[in-house]
Design a protein around this motif. Structure first.
Motif, short mmCIF file in Angstrom:
data_model
loop_
_atom_site.label_atom_id
_atom_site.label_comp_id
_atom_site.label_asym_id
_atom_site.label_seq_id
_atom_site.Cartn_x
_atom_site.Cartn_y
_atom_site.Cartn_z
N HIS A 181 18.86 45.77 53.13
CA HIS A 181 18.35 44.52 52.55
C HIS A 181 16.85 44.63 52.27
CE1 HIS A 181 22.21 42.88 53.56
NE2 HIS A 181 22.07 43.39 54.75
N THR A 182 16.13 45.23 53.20
CA THR A 182 14.69 45.43 53.02
C THR A 182 14.44 46.40 51.87
OG1 THR A 182 14.35 45.01 55.37
CG2 THR A 182 12.56 46.13 54.19
N ARG A 183 15.24 47.46 51.78
CA ARG A 183 15.08 48.42 50.68
C ARG A 183 15.37 47.76 49.34
NH1 ARG A 183 18.59 51.74 53.63
NH2 ARG A 183 19.79 52.13 51.75
N LEU A 184 16.41 46.92 49.28
CA LEU A 184 16.71 46.20 48.03
C LEU A 184 15.55 45.28 47.65
CD1 LEU A 184 18.55 45.21 45.71
CD2 LEU A 184 19.55 43.59 47.35
N ALA A 185 15.08 44.51 48.60
CA ALA A 185 13.97 43.58 48.32
C ALA A 185 12.75 44.34 47.81
CB ALA A 185 13.63 42.78 49.58
N ALA A 186 12.44 45.45 48.45
CA ALA A 186 11.29 46.25 48.03
C ALA A 186 11.49 46.83 46.64
CB ALA A 186 11.03 47.36 49.05
N MET A 188 13.14 45.54 44.31
CA MET A 188 13.02 44.44 43.36
C MET A 188 11.60 43.88 43.29
SD MET A 188 16.03 44.48 42.15
CE MET A 188 16.21 42.97 41.24
N GLY A 189 10.68 44.48 44.03
CA GLY A 189 9.28 44.08 43.94
C GLY A 189 8.83 43.11 45.00
N ARG A 190 9.72 42.79 45.97
CA ARG A 190 9.33 41.89 47.05
C ARG A 190 8.56 42.64 48.12
NH1 ARG A 190 12.65 39.78 43.24
NH2 ARG A 190 13.56 37.79 43.83
N LYS A 191 7.58 41.99 48.69
CA LYS A 191 6.87 42.57 49.81
C LYS A 191 7.64 42.19 51.07
CE LYS A 191 2.32 42.70 47.73
NZ LYS A 191 2.46 42.22 46.39
N ALA A 192 8.41 43.14 51.56
CA ALA A 192 9.30 42.87 52.70
C ALA A 192 8.57 42.95 54.03
CB ALA A 192 10.48 43.85 52.68
#
Length: 192
Positions: A181-186, A188-192
């Motif tokens: 989930h953290t890898r996906l967020a990252a 997609m440009g999210r700062k996890a």
């Protein structure tokens, strides 16, 4: 793209996950900030449900650009009702297997239906992470949905595609042992 030739089951799992998330939201949560800096939780929910309707419209043969990915806000406690309606519509719109090979007019251009489904798994899984992060209540996200979404994202959103006009920020760094989930967020440009 064999891993996502028919991602409808993962999309349905993502919808079920979204439904469980919505069940945890109270009216007091709606003004919380989200990882999508331009959205409060209320605005993000509006966008997510609007996106489901847009995806349904695409499955019904429409062009994504014909509709805005937004809805009229329901009452503060009416979000599950509007999600139920959107979920029923999108499920019916994509029930026919032949739609996976049919040209579909997505926000990013004309693609086979199977590619559009994969893209919407990516979108919904990412926004489930956004909502869960905003709520910060320990909600456990589905790993399989995130794995499918990450596979799609890595294929269709390479780092060099992050140019002006693409609604995703640069890929963010994460620890090697970060969960999916953290890898996906990252990605997609999210700062996890």
């Amino acid at each position: 793209m064999s891993a996502v030739q028919d991602a409808r089951p993962q999309y349905q799992t993502a919808l079920a996950q979204l439904d469980r998330l919505f069940a945890t939201i109270t009216p007091a949560d709606l003004d919380r900030p989200t990882p999508c800096e331009e959205y409060t939780l209320r605005q993000l929910l509006n966008h997510v449900i609007g996106g489901i309707h847009r995806f349904a419209y695409m499955g019904e043969g429409g062009h994504a650009q014909d509709v805005v990915a937004a809805i009229d806000d329901p009452s503060d406690d009416g979000w599950t009702v509007v999600l139920d309606r959107a979920r029923a519509r999108v499920t019916a719109a994509w029930a026919d297997d032949s739609k996976l090979g049919r040209p579909t007019f997505a926000p990013w251009g004309e693609v086979p239906g199977a590619i559009a489904v994969g893209g919407y798994v990516m979108e919904l899984a990412t926004h489930c992470w956004d909502i869960a992060t905003a709520l910060d209540d320990g909600f456990v996200l589905d790993d399989e949905v995130a794995r499918t979404a990450l596979a799609v994202a890595e294929l269709v959103l390479p780092p060099e595609s992050r140019v002006e006009g693409v609604p995703f920020g640069p890929v963010q760094p994460v620890a090697e042992d970060a969960d999916v989930h953290t890898r996906l967020a990252a990605w997609m440009g999210r700062k996890a």
